[in-house]
Write a protein that holds these residues in place. Structure first.
Motif, mmCIF file in Angstrom:
data_model
loop_
_atom_site.group_PDB
_atom_site.id
_atom_site.type_symbol
_atom_site.label_atom_id
_atom_site.label_comp_id
_atom_site.label_asym_id
_atom_site.label_seq_id
_atom_site.Cartn_x
_atom_site.Cartn_y
_atom_site.Cartn_z
ATOM 1 N N TYR A 1 0.830 -1.202 0.000
ATOM 2 C CA TYR A 1 0.000 0.000 0.000
ATOM 3 C C TYR A 1 0.864 1.251 0.000
ATOM 4 N N GLN A 2 0.538 2.191 -0.888
ATOM 5 C CA GLN A 2 1.308 3.423 -1.037
ATOM 6 C C GLN A 2 0.442 4.660 -0.838
ATOM 7 N N GLY A 3 -0.658 4.514 -0.081
ATOM 8 C CA GLY A 3 -1.500 5.657 0.232
ATOM 9 C C GLY A 3 -0.924 6.482 1.364
ATOM 10 N N PHE A 4 -1.457 7.681 1.560
ATOM 11 C CA PHE A 4 -0.931 8.598 2.568
ATOM 12 C C PHE A 4 -1.739 8.508 3.864
ATOM 13 N N CYS A 5 -0.995 8.524 4.982
ATOM 14 C CA CYS A 5 -1.641 8.400 6.291
ATOM 15 C C CYS A 5 -2.655 9.513 6.543
ATOM 16 N N VAL A 6 -2.372 10.691 6.027
ATOM 17 C CA VAL A 6 -3.255 11.832 6.259
ATOM 18 C C VAL A 6 -4.641 11.591 5.664
ATOM 19 N N ASN A 7 -4.735 10.645 4.728
ATOM 20 C CA ASN A 7 -6.019 10.345 4.091
ATOM 21 C C ASN A 7 -6.641 9.049 4.599
ATOM 22 N N ASN A 8 -6.117 8.511 5.687
ATOM 23 C CA ASN A 8 -6.636 7.248 6.207
ATOM 24 C C ASN A 8 -8.121 7.320 6.564
ATOM 25 N N ARG A 9 -8.611 8.507 6.855
ATOM 26 C CA ARG A 9 -10.021 8.633 7.234
ATOM 27 C C ARG A 9 -10.955 8.277 6.085
ATOM 28 N N PHE A 10 -10.423 8.202 4.853
ATOM 29 C CA PHE A 10 -11.250 7.872 3.687
ATOM 30 C C PHE A 10 -11.135 6.404 3.285
ATOM 31 N N VAL A 11 -10.298 5.647 3.952
ATOM 32 C CA VAL A 11 -10.075 4.255 3.559
ATOM 33 C C VAL A 11 -11.364 3.444 3.633
ATOM 34 N N GLU A 12 -12.119 3.612 4.692
ATOM 35 C CA GLU A 12 -13.353 2.840 4.843
ATOM 36 C C GLU A 12 -14.321 3.122 3.690
ATOM 37 N N THR A 13 -14.465 4.385 3.323
ATOM 38 C CA THR A 13 -15.358 4.746 2.220
ATOM 39 C C THR A 13 -14.834 4.208 0.894
ATOM 40 N N SER A 14 -13.526 4.284 0.686
ATOM 41 C CA SER A 14 -12.932 3.771 -0.554
ATOM 42 C C SER A 14 -13.153 2.267 -0.680
ATOM 43 N N ILE A 15 -12.928 1.557 0.419
ATOM 44 C CA ILE A 15 -13.140 0.111 0.410
ATOM 45 C C ILE A 15 -14.592 -0.217 0.089
ATOM 46 N N ALA A 16 -15.508 0.555 0.626
ATOM 47 C CA ALA A 16 -16.928 0.332 0.354
ATOM 48 C C ALA A 16 -17.238 0.478 -1.134
ATOM 49 N N GLU A 17 -16.564 1.428 -1.796
ATOM 50 C CA GLU A 17 -16.766 1.614 -3.235
ATOM 51 C C GLU A 17 -16.333 0.364 -4.007
ATOM 52 N N PHE A 18 -15.219 -0.222 -3.610
ATOM 53 C CA PHE A 18 -14.740 -1.417 -4.294
ATOM 54 C C PHE A 18 -15.581 -2.641 -3.944
ATOM 55 N N GLN A 19 -16.105 -2.689 -2.740
ATOM 56 C CA GLN A 19 -17.017 -3.780 -2.395
ATOM 57 C C GLN A 19 -18.287 -3.689 -3.236
ATOM 58 N N GLN A 20 -18.768 -2.481 -3.436
ATOM 59 C CA GLN A 20 -19.979 -2.291 -4.232
ATOM 60 C C GLN A 20 -19.753 -2.688 -5.691
ATOM 61 N N ALA A 21 -18.553 -2.448 -6.187
ATOM 62 C CA ALA A 21 -18.240 -2.745 -7.590
ATOM 63 C C ALA A 21 -17.712 -4.166 -7.790
ATOM 64 N N ARG A 22 -17.676 -4.966 -6.740
ATOM 65 C CA ARG A 22 -17.024 -6.278 -6.794
ATOM 66 C C ARG A 22 -17.548 -7.160 -7.926
ATOM 67 N N ASP A 23 -18.832 -7.351 -8.000
ATOM 68 C CA ASP A 23 -19.393 -8.236 -9.024
ATOM 69 C C ASP A 23 -19.074 -7.722 -10.425
ATOM 70 N N SER A 24 -19.141 -6.417 -10.610
ATOM 71 C CA SER A 24 -18.858 -5.835 -11.921
ATOM 72 C C SER A 24 -17.388 -6.011 -12.302
ATOM 73 N N ILE A 25 -16.497 -5.919 -11.319
ATOM 74 C CA ILE A 25 -15.067 -6.086 -11.578
ATOM 75 C C ILE A 25 -14.766 -7.520 -12.001
ATOM 76 N N TYR A 26 -15.314 -8.476 -11.269
ATOM 77 C CA TYR A 26 -15.114 -9.874 -11.641
ATOM 78 C C TYR A 26 -15.726 -10.166 -13.009
ATOM 79 N N SER A 27 -16.862 -9.547 -13.302
ATOM 80 C CA SER A 27 -17.518 -9.752 -14.585
ATOM 81 C C SER A 27 -16.659 -9.223 -15.737
ATOM 82 N N LEU A 28 -15.987 -8.098 -15.518
ATOM 83 C CA LEU A 28 -15.081 -7.561 -16.539
ATOM 84 C C LEU A 28 -14.040 -8.600 -16.939
ATOM 85 N N VAL A 29 -13.423 -9.192 -15.941
ATOM 86 C CA VAL A 29 -12.377 -10.185 -16.197
ATOM 87 C C VAL A 29 -12.965 -11.426 -16.855
ATOM 88 N N ALA A 30 -14.107 -11.871 -16.356
ATOM 89 C CA ALA A 30 -14.718 -13.102 -16.867
ATOM 90 C C ALA A 30 -15.140 -12.980 -18.324
#
Length: 349
Positions: free
Chosen positions: A275-304
């Motif tokens: 991980y190469q993100g900045f500590c000062v932005n750690n407060r956004f990690v939870e929201t960022s992760i939620a975005e990728f969780q929401q897009a999970r099925d679509s991401i796997y579908s892209l590859v498939a």
């Protein structure tokens, strides 16, 4: 003031606001279907000499709506840095005439980067498709990102010095067209601090970089008088600046044969995430992760569903995604691998 002018001003101000969504892409980048094209140019000279400051005349043709043939004049030149010097086939820059593209699929396009195969082998063809997918994954979580269009290119040497060749390639949205979508300007400035950058979007992109296993970037540092390394900055004259990444060929997801991590990072290969993100932005990690969780099925579908991807490569990418989602789905792993490994910037708070 006329009503249309008021509407335009309001739209510009909304797009310029931090966190605002980007406008729709140009027609070329609205469709994900593979576009079959033919490029005719003196490729033997271009590949052998590969000057960055000389354009070669050529023709660019494809089928428009209804199957009608469209032929455009184009100027072609070599571009790139590492790939320009190390690949058998250098990345290309295509320069179209605005008067000719008007009303075609390439309407509003003038200058476009073409990402091509580095070497003439099946593994490099697969690497190209993998990098295309990396861009598409980022598109799924934010429209404030470079759009891409996959091509099936027939290369014809106008001087008959090279045989006909058909390979995959992809076009990248030009910075100026992305800037228009964002309601911002492309800027070549060095941020004084990571705090000058829009924090939520920067964190989202660094979580993306972690997903694809990329460490070859910096949104605040550059070289040769240009900022930043594999990030483009967009602004309105006021901060915060929007930092948007590109070039993922050194990532574990793409896994090109030439990709190697910086020895100072302490990782053995590019497949190993760091991980190469900045500590000062750690407060956004939870929201960022939620975005990728929401897009999970679509991401796997892209590859498939990606055409021309070898089955072994497809399975390997799915497994690489599995590892990412195992990490972000485990609070202890998030603390250990992401929050606990962030980069602390002096003076960033």
């Amino acid at each position: 003031m006329k009503r249309w002018h008021i509407t335009f001003v309001i739209l510009f101000l909304v797009l310029a606001m931090p966190g605002a969504q980007a406008g729709p892409p140009d027609p070329l980048f609205r469709d994900d279907a593979v576009l079959r094209v033919e490029i005719t140019a003196p490729f033997a000279r271009l590949i052998n000499e590969r000057p960055k400051d000389q354009e070669f005349p050529g023709r660019f043709s494809f089928r428009g709506p209804g199957g009608a043939a469209v032929e455009l004049d184009v100027q072609v030149r070599a571009r790139g840095n590492f790939r320009h010097n190390n690949c058998d086939f250098p990345p290309l820059f295509l320069n179209f005439k605005r008067s000719q593209v008007a009303g075609t699929l390439f309407d509003q396009q003038n200058k476009l980067k073409l990402v091509v195969h580095c070497k003439d082998s099946g593994r490099y063809q697969q690497s190209l498709l993998r990098e295309y997918l990396a861009y598409r994954i980022l598109n799924l979580v934010t429209d404030q990102s470079f759009r891409v269009r996959l091509l099936d290119v027939t290369y014809l040497d106008s001087e008959n010095r090279r045989p006909r060749m058909v390979r995959s390639a992809f076009l990248i949205e030009h910075e100026d067209r992305l800037a228009d979508r964002l309601g911002r300007q492309k800027l070549n400035i060095f941020p004084e601090d990571v705090g000058d950058l829009q924090a939520d979007h920067l964190n989202l992109t660094t979580i993306f970089q972690y997903l694809v296993g990329n460490t070859d970037f910096s949104p605040i540092l550059g070289s040769q008088g240009e900022c930043c390394h594999n990030y483009a900055l967009f602004g309105t004259g006021d901060r915060p600046l929007l930092a948007i990444p590109y070039d993922f060929d050194m990532s574990g997801f793409v896994n090109t044969p030439y990709a190697m991590p910086d020895p100072e990072l302490g990782i053995d290969n590019v497949r190993q995430r760091l991980y190469q993100g900045f500590c000062v932005n750690n407060r956004f990690v939870e929201t960022s992760i939620a975005e990728f969780q929401q897009a999970r099925d679509s991401i796997y579908s892209l590859v498939a569903n990606q055409q021309a991807l070898e089955e072994g490569v497809r399975q390997g990418l799915a497994g690489y995604l599995d590892e990412f989602y195992e990490t972000i789905g485990n609070p202890q792993a998030v603390q250990r691998e992401i929050l606990g490994r962030c980069i602390q910037m002096t003076g960033s708070g």
